[in-house]
Design an enzyme around this catalytic site. Structure first.
Site, PDB file in Angstrom:
ATOM      1  N   GLU A  56       0.184   1.828   7.970  1.00 47.92           N
ATOM      2  CA  GLU A  56      -0.034   3.223   8.506  1.00 47.92           C
ATOM      3  C   GLU A  56       0.541   4.094   7.278  1.00 47.92           C
ATOM      4  OE1 GLU A  56       2.371   4.145  11.910  1.00 47.92           O
ATOM      5  OE2 GLU A  56       1.748   6.268  11.687  1.00 47.92           O
ATOM      6  N   ARG A 287       8.223 -11.670  10.441  1.00 43.69           N
ATOM      7  CA  ARG A 287       8.173 -10.842   9.181  1.00 43.69           C
ATOM      8  C   ARG A 287       9.207 -11.007   8.310  1.00 43.69           C
ATOM      9  NH1 ARG A 287       9.139  -5.212   9.796  1.00 43.69           N
ATOM     10  NH2 ARG A 287       7.769  -5.282  11.467  1.00 43.69           N
ATOM     11  N   LYS A 297      11.539   1.416   7.389  1.00 46.40           N
ATOM     12  CA  LYS A 297      10.847   2.787   6.979  1.00 46.40           C
ATOM     13  C   LYS A 297      12.006   3.786   6.871  1.00 46.40           C
ATOM     14  CE  LYS A 297       5.883   2.116   6.981  1.00 46.40           C
ATOM     15  NZ  LYS A 297       4.816   2.281   7.697  1.00 46.40           N
TER      16      LYS A 297
HETATM   17  P1  ATP Z   1       6.345   0.974  11.175  1.00 51.91           P
HETATM   18  O1  ATP Z   1       5.468   0.154  12.129  1.00 51.91           O
HETATM   19  O2  ATP Z   1       7.751   1.001  11.653  1.00 51.91           O
HETATM   20  O3  ATP Z   1       5.835   2.245  10.517  1.00 51.91           O
HETATM   21  P2  ATP Z   1       5.716  -1.098   9.517  1.00 51.91           P
HETATM   22  O4  ATP Z   1       6.646  -1.665   8.297  1.00 51.91           O
HETATM   23  O5  ATP Z   1       5.348  -2.111  10.457  1.00 51.91           O
HETATM   24  O6  ATP Z   1       6.531   0.059   9.753  1.00 51.91           O
HETATM   25  P3  ATP Z   1       2.973  -0.733   8.905  1.00 51.91           P
HETATM   26  O7  ATP Z   1       2.303   0.358   8.072  1.00 51.91           O
HETATM   27  O8  ATP Z   1       2.522  -0.856  10.213  1.00 51.91           O
HETATM   28  O9  ATP Z   1       4.415  -0.370   8.709  1.00 51.91           O
HETATM   29  O10 ATP Z   1       2.766  -2.289   8.234  1.00 51.91           O
HETATM   30  C1  ATP Z   1       1.481  -2.630   7.775  1.00 51.91           C
HETATM   31  C2  ATP Z   1       1.277  -4.037   7.822  1.00 51.91           C
HETATM   32  O11 ATP Z   1       2.721  -4.871   7.227  1.00 51.91           O
HETATM   33  C3  ATP Z   1       1.494  -4.617   9.245  1.00 51.91           C
HETATM   34  O12 ATP Z   1       0.670  -5.517   9.554  1.00 51.91           O
HETATM   35  C4  ATP Z   1       2.888  -5.099   9.438  1.00 51.91           C
HETATM   36  O13 ATP Z   1       2.864  -6.245  10.254  1.00 51.91           O
HETATM   37  C5  ATP Z   1       3.319  -5.776   8.073  1.00 51.91           C
HETATM   38  N1  ATP Z   1       4.665  -5.702   7.839  1.00 51.91           N
HETATM   39  C6  ATP Z   1       5.604  -4.608   7.858  1.00 51.91           C
HETATM   40  N2  ATP Z   1       6.891  -4.964   7.737  1.00 51.91           N
HETATM   41  C7  ATP Z   1       6.910  -6.389   7.259  1.00 51.91           C
HETATM   42  C8  ATP Z   1       7.730  -7.304   7.134  1.00 51.91           C
HETATM   43  N3  ATP Z   1       8.835  -6.955   6.745  1.00 51.91           N
HETATM   44  N4  ATP Z   1       7.246  -8.549   6.744  1.00 51.91           N
HETATM   45  C9  ATP Z   1       5.904  -8.960   6.735  1.00 51.91           C
HETATM   46  N5  ATP Z   1       4.996  -7.914   7.505  1.00 51.91           N
HETATM   47  C10 ATP Z   1       5.379  -6.800   7.333  1.00 51.91           C
END
Ligand code: ATP
Ligand code: MG
Length: 582
Positions: A56, A287, A297
């Site tokens: 996102e 994760r 974030k």
């Molecule tokens: P939020 O959903 O809180 O805005 P997010 O870190 O999940 O934050 P996204 O932009 O949705 O942000 O993440 C993009 C991809 O990265 C998603 O598929 C998510 O599952 C993956 N991702 C995010 N954080 C991690 C992590 N700590 N380890 C592995 N994959 C991650």
């Protein structure tokens, strides 16, 4: 990418089984995302698998995203598949072009290529809307006009079933009319929502008629003011996957409870002929949780906004832009991702593992240079004032093909302050009065003492050199010494800014133990010094990485370096200096 054979894991096992069963062989792909109709006339999908990385665009990518990027793009490479870069930009309020650009840069920097497959979920809004109308027409969705509070109250709990909304059995025609008027902007934000009609008594709360569309007057970075109605993430995401013909939709564990809805939704749409089969499969993995940083974030934004760091690309930030300025390498991240693997259960990874991956790669690739970080003068009393000569230093001890470079030597040198002491503790083999050491790549010297100012501070160290002991000559080893110190010639070296970065937090799990995570910041995470550098370092290009002998790995800062005056950042020390502390 030349990487060794990959360790197997549960995701690879699923893919292997799918490929063995020829699961995706019959799929069509028109070359662009779209509903079933669009793909019908097109040839079969050729790549064996399609994965995606769906950020996102509401923030900068962090180390955790690197795990997901390496996983998704890595699988595509290994299985002759493709990986899409998809901006999951269905929430108009938090998304910005600045983030889109930084994400594109970061994924490229990590070394991955999406080819023509760069997509925006917001380009699918029309299809998502049509699909919602289909769900209404097929009796699988209804407009609910309860307030948000009422909906929450009737949702039930883990132990208690939810209650049906009084609007749940609205006739199809009324639902359709209301939904169209929602789209036309006839109602205020929050006046109605569209809900999937599934099961208010389901043991999985996510199946208790989840909201799929809400009214929201907000300008979207891509679609502007075209819409006042936006799909919910849980509705949009499965559709995005299906429109793009994704085979394996890999996400983090918190979406596990959403999988039944993911499957329900795509199944309904496929039954209606809107999506082609086989449908994408959601697979969850744990994760990345990493010690000594925060990866949420919200917390990263707080660090930037409250100016605890110097912006998103501060070398201490666990963002990929930060890592790049820090001197971390894409290869180091890929190695790290491979080493930690993927699992189904949550776990913590120690920061020292990431640092070790960076160190290993830098050790293999970074040329060696000499820097004196805390300089004190060394005067060679028996070396002629006007003389100078060139010593030779290898650029990389394990790679003779990288050659040698000349390093000037003269009567006055800079050495590290800590390489001299008047009162040596036991086991100290460096300079103290009467002791002999080797000046690396130069001569053996014998320490004669030091001079001091009136306050008693050491001004300079004095020695004599043994002319027959020059490195690389037959007499070099005629005098045995235990200490070996580095130096630069005072006449030829130059003073430069060097930033010694260290971990951003001083504790493993910032904010645990009830404290505010801000209170756990490491006050010594950035130290700016003026060092004396060997002349060859003036030519360093931005982002060029070096080992400063005995000190660690450094990179010429990509933002602040100017031609002829690079500024250096420390990426990592030579050894793990935190192991003893924790
Ligand atoms: P939020 O959903 O809180 O805005 P997010 O870190 O999940 O934050 P996204 O932009 O949705 O942000 O993440 C993009 C991809 O990265 C998603 O598929 C998510 O599952 C993956 N991702 C995010 N954080 C991690 C992590 N700590 N380890 C592995 N994959 C991650
Ligand atoms: Mg997310």
């Amino acid at each position: 990418m030349a990487e060794e054979t990959k360790a197997s894991n549960f995701i690879r096992n699923i893919i292997d089984a799918d490929l063995a069963a020829n699961k995706f062989a019959g799929r069509r792909w028109s070359g662009q995302p779209g509903p079933a109709e669009q793909h019908k006339v097109s040839p079969g999908d050729t790549p064996k698998i399609r994965t995606r990385f769906p950020p996102e665009p509401n923030g900068y990518l962090h180390y955790g995203h690197a795990k997901s990027i390496c996983l998704n793009f890595g699988l595509a490479l290994d299985y002759e598949g493709v990986c899409h870069l998809r901006f999951d930009d269905t929430n108009p309020e938090k998304e910005e072009q600045e983030y889109v650009d930084s994400i594109v840069d970061a994924v490229k920097w990590l070394g991955f290529d999406w080819g023509p497959n760069l997509y925006y979920a917001s380009n699918y809004f029309d299809w998502m809307y049509q699909f919602a109308e289909y769900l209404i027409e097929s009796g699988n969705a209804y407009v609910d006009s309860q307030s948000a509070d009422e909906m929450r109250a009737s949702r039930g709990t883990l132990t208690e079933a939810g209650k049906a909304s009084p609007y749940r059995n609205r006739p199809v025609a009324e639902n359709l009319d209301l939904f169209r008027r929602m789209k036309a902007g006839e109602f205020a934000d929050g006046a109605h929502v569209l809900r999937a009609k599934i099961d208010m008594t389901s043991g999985n709360i996510n199946l208790r008629d989840p909201a799929i569309y809400r009214i929201k007057r907000a300008t979207h970075h891509n679609t502007g003011d075209k819409w006042c109605l936006y799909p919910m993430y849980t509705y949009a995401h499965p559709i995005e996957d299906a429109l793009e013909n994704i085979t394996h939709s890999i996400c983090t564990l918190e979406f596990e409870d959403q999988r039944p809805f993911y499957d329900w939704l795509l199944e309904k749409l496929a039954q209606g002929g809107l999506l082609q089969r086989p449908l994408p499969q959601q697979i969850e993995f744990a994760r990345l949780n990493l010690s000594y940083v925060v990866l949420s974030k919200r917390k990263l934004i707080q660090l930037v906004e409250e100016k605890h760091v110097d912006g998103w690309d501060d070398p201490r930030m666990p963002t990929l832009v930060g890592a790049r300025r820090r001197g971390f390498t894409p290869e180091g991240f890929r190695r790290f991702a491979e080493m930690i693997g993927v699992a189904k259960a949550d776990s913590w990874i120690d920061m020292s593992i990431l640092e070790a991956c960076m160190r290993d790669h830098l050790n293999e690739t970074a040329e060696r240079r000499i820097a004196v970080l805390d300089p004190i003068k060394l005067v060679i009393d028996n070396y002629p004032e006007e003389d100078e000569e060139l010593c030779e230093a290898p650029n990389h001890p394990q790679h003779p093909e990288l050659g040698k470079r000349p390093i000037p030597f003269s009567k006055e040198l800079w050495i590290e302050r800590e390489d001299f002491t008047e009162n040596p503790p036991k086991g100290y083999f460096r300079l103290f009065p009467g002791n002999t050491v080797r000046l690396r790549y130069g001569y053996v010297i014998k320490c004669e003492g030091c001079t001091k100012d009136e306050a008693g501070n050491i001004k300079s160290v004095h020695c004599i050199y043994l002319p027959a002991t020059r490195s690389g000559t037959p007499g070099a080893d005629s005098v045995k010494v235990k200490g070996n110190i580095h130096w630069v010639s005072a006449k030829h070296s130059y003073a430069a800014e060097v930033r010694l970065y260290d971990r951003l937090f001083k504790v493993e799990n910032p904010g645990s133990g009830g404290s505010d995570f801000i209170a756990d910041l490491n006050p010594d995470s950035k130290r700016v010094i003026t060092a004396q550098l060997e002349p060859a370092l003036r030519d360093a290009l931005a982002e060029e990485r070096f080992q400063f002998e005995r000190h660690g790995y450094f990179v010429a800062d990509r933002v602040d370096s100017k031609p002829g005056t690079p500024v250096f950042n420390r990426a990592v020390t030579l050894k793990d200096s935190w192991a003893a502390k924790s």
